[in-house]
Design a protein around this motif. Structure first.
Motif, PDB file in Angstrom:
ATOM      1  N   ASN A 131     -26.590-107.216 -26.900  1.00  0.00           N
ATOM      2  CA  ASN A 131     -26.013-108.628 -27.768  1.00  0.00           C
ATOM      3  C   ASN A 131     -26.203-108.180 -29.115  1.00  0.00           C
ATOM      4  N   SER A 132     -26.802-108.793 -29.753  1.00  0.00           N
ATOM      5  CA  SER A 132     -27.381-108.347 -31.034  1.00  0.00           C
ATOM      6  C   SER A 132     -26.028-107.211 -32.087  1.00  0.00           C
ATOM      7  N   ASN A 133     -25.866-106.181 -30.932  1.00  0.00           N
ATOM      8  CA  ASN A 133     -24.914-105.768 -32.401  1.00  0.00           C
ATOM      9  C   ASN A 133     -23.784-105.481 -31.639  1.00  0.00           C
ATOM     10  N   LEU A 188     -43.163 -99.071 -18.938  1.00  0.00           N
ATOM     11  CA  LEU A 188     -41.589 -99.413 -19.447  1.00  0.00           C
ATOM     12  C   LEU A 188     -42.019-100.373 -20.934  1.00  0.00           C
ATOM     13  N   TRP A 189     -41.000-100.414 -21.792  1.00  0.00           N
ATOM     14  CA  TRP A 189     -41.126-100.901 -22.874  1.00  0.00           C
ATOM     15  C   TRP A 189     -39.876-102.219 -23.027  1.00  0.00           C
ATOM     16  N   TYR A 218     -32.391 -95.863 -19.127  1.00  0.00           N
ATOM     17  CA  TYR A 218     -32.522 -97.792 -20.172  1.00  0.00           C
ATOM     18  C   TYR A 218     -32.631 -98.520 -18.503  1.00  0.00           C
ATOM     19  N   SER A 219     -33.060 -99.557 -17.955  1.00  0.00           N
ATOM     20  CA  SER A 219     -32.490-100.500 -17.057  1.00  0.00           C
ATOM     21  C   SER A 219     -31.418-100.771 -17.028  1.00  0.00           C
ATOM     22  N   PRO A 220     -30.845-101.000 -16.258  1.00  0.00           N
ATOM     23  CA  PRO A 220     -29.302-100.266 -16.119  1.00  0.00           C
ATOM     24  C   PRO A 220     -28.645-102.503 -15.822  1.00  0.00           C
ATOM     25  N   SER A 260     -28.538-106.087 -20.651  1.00  0.00           N
ATOM     26  CA  SER A 260     -28.447-105.014 -21.507  1.00  0.00           C
ATOM     27  C   SER A 260     -28.854-104.333 -21.841  1.00  0.00           C
ATOM     28  N   GLY A 261     -29.679-103.395 -21.098  1.00  0.00           N
ATOM     29  CA  GLY A 261     -30.428-102.408 -21.092  1.00  0.00           C
ATOM     30  C   GLY A 261     -31.715-102.268 -22.508  1.00  0.00           C
ATOM     31  N   ASN A 262     -31.991-103.763 -22.157  1.00  0.00           N
ATOM     32  CA  ASN A 262     -32.910-103.936 -23.553  1.00  0.00           C
ATOM     33  C   ASN A 262     -34.955-103.463 -22.999  1.00  0.00           C
TER      34      ASN A 262
END
Length: 450
Positions: free
Chosen positions: A261-263, A333-334, A313-315, A318-320
């Motif tokens: 979302n930030s990019n 987990l990160w 990545y979490s599906p 938004s893959g954060n």
């Protein structure tokens, strides 16, 4: 005189040993040629069976048409639309899954199965595998029959992926890609039973590959033991960039599934990957996140105490969120946004070789089902011969599958939708499960669990 005699005697012994060695090597080479000849004959026979199967699938699933011209000049028998529609909202009976067992065995590899991938097109009838035995194999999912065996690599095959780009761009779903310890990445057309391209660029073995989730899978990312990550354009088979930063070998890489979302508001400059990232795990114990569009490093996570062997990545979200498995026996987990570690999951007794986000969701009422909103259960496979399921909300272990002493470790995991009944060894599984777990073992077997 005695010295001369001894020298002559030694010469004869050396000559005899060399002859014996040459005889042994000749016999071994003959055996290899026989094996390769049988595999080549099997490939040719299965090619006809394969296209017979495809004709059935095409008739029953795909809309008929003249097809689209391919890069190779062939005509695709498929229209440009997705032939496999997953019913992601189907509920899953986790209690049945918990009581499950190995329902099907796929035999063909003679050493560790490092990677498996699923072809989601043409009805979902096929999957592929790569192994330390240097072979790439294509299988019939339901019959368990190996269809094709490719032996173009000269060392271990660490990763295999079906090409979404050839399907999205040319309506041709039968291209797969393999990464090997021989430093190459190969492309195979298993519809025509031939190798079509080889990528050179890494200076050491290639450990992992992943196709981009944007631009129809046109871009391929590869991680290598030469400490670098490469980005390739599959349309032109050219190298676009080399990511450098890891201090030791790169063991795993992954594209983010969704834009950050930030990019997402930035202008796309190079490949149309604005907002997407790549994560990588390394023998240097770190996880790094890279910007696909600018090629710049964004985040570095430290916490693991040994090699990071798998990252996902979490599906959703938004893959954060990232999940990682390490040889330090932990799953972690990160949070990419806060650049912090969220959970440390402990329980494995040896190296964690692979991690996957499962299709299951654990609710507040302890009901576990498949849903469309996200997943909070992850799965990990280890050298300790166990597969474990974890609730990421509370770090609780939900299930341990440990009846795998014969398999010498679990090396790769893959969840597939249960579209049809799968049978084998007098056991069967129906749509009640919603999903089946496939895994590759250290002894060369691929198992279906349910």
């Amino acid at each position: 005189n005695k010295i001369v005699v001894e020298i002559e005697k030694l010469k004869k012994e050396i000559k005899n040993k060399l002859k014996q060695k040459q005889i042994i090597e000749t016999e071994q080479q003959k055996k290899k040629e026989v094996v390769h000849s049988k595999e080549e004959q099997t490939n040719k026979q299965n090619k006809f069976k394969f296209w017979d199967d495809i004709e059935i699938v095409q008739t029953t699933i795909a809309a008929k048409g003249e097809g689209v011209s391919l890069r190779s000049g062939h005509k695709s028998p498929f229209q440009r639309h997705d032939l496999d529609k997953r019913n992601a909202s189907k509920e899953c009976n986790f209690e049945l899954f918990r009581k499950g067992t190995d329902i099907k065995t796929y035999n063909g590899h003679s050493s560790t199965v490092c990677s498996i991938d699923y072809l989601p097109f043409v009805g979902g009838h096929f999957f592929c595998s790569g192994s330390l035995d240097e072979k790439v194999m294509v299988w019939s999912l339901y019959s368990g029959r190996p269809l094709f065996t490719f032996r173009g690599h000269h060392s271990s095959v660490h990763c295999v992926k079906f090409s979404p780009y050839d399907y999205n761009a040319y309506s041709y779903p039968f291209v797969l890609c393999s990464a090997s310890n021989d430093s190459t990445i190969c492309f195979w057309d298993f519809g025509e039973n031939e190798q079509i391209q080889t990528l050179y660029g890494h200076d050491a073995g290639v450990s992992s590959i992943q196709f981009s989730p944007f631009n129809g899978g046109r871009y391929l990312c590869s991680g290598s033991y030469d400490k670098t990550i490469c980005l390739w354009d599959i349309e032109t088979f050219t190298q676009l960039n080399v990511f450098r930063g890891h201090k030791q070998a790169v063991r795993c890489i992954e594209f983010s599934p969704l834009q950050s979302n930030s990019n997402s508001n930035r202008n796309s400059n190079v490949i149309g990957g604005s907002g997407y990232t790549i994560c990588s795990g390394s023998v240097d114990n770190t996880i790094r996140v890279w910007d696909v569009e600018t090629f710049k490093p964004l985040v570095m996570f430290k916490g693991h105490e040994d090699t990071v062997n798998s990252v996902k990545y979490s599906p959703f979200e938004s893959g954060n969120t990232l999940c990682s498995g390490s040889w330090d026996k932990t799953v972690r987990l990160w949070d990419i946004r806060s650049q912090s570690e969220i959970h440390v999951l402990k329980g494995h007794g040896s190296n964690v070789n692979c991690v996957e986000y499962s299709p299951f969701i654990s609710g507040n009422d302890n009901e576990i089902k498949i849903g469309t909103g996200g997943t909070n259960i992850i799965c990990s496979g280890s050298l300790d011969n166990t597969i474990r399921f974890w609730d990421v909300r509370n770090s609780k272990q939900l299930l341990e599958i440990n009846d795998h002493d014969k398999d010498s470790g679990i090396y790769c995991l893959l969840f597939l939708p249960c579209q049809n009944r799968v049978t084998g060894n007098d056991k069967s599984i129906s749509d009640d499960y919603g999903s089946i777990l496939y895994y590759g073992s250290g002894k060369g077997r691929i198992q279906a669990w349910g």
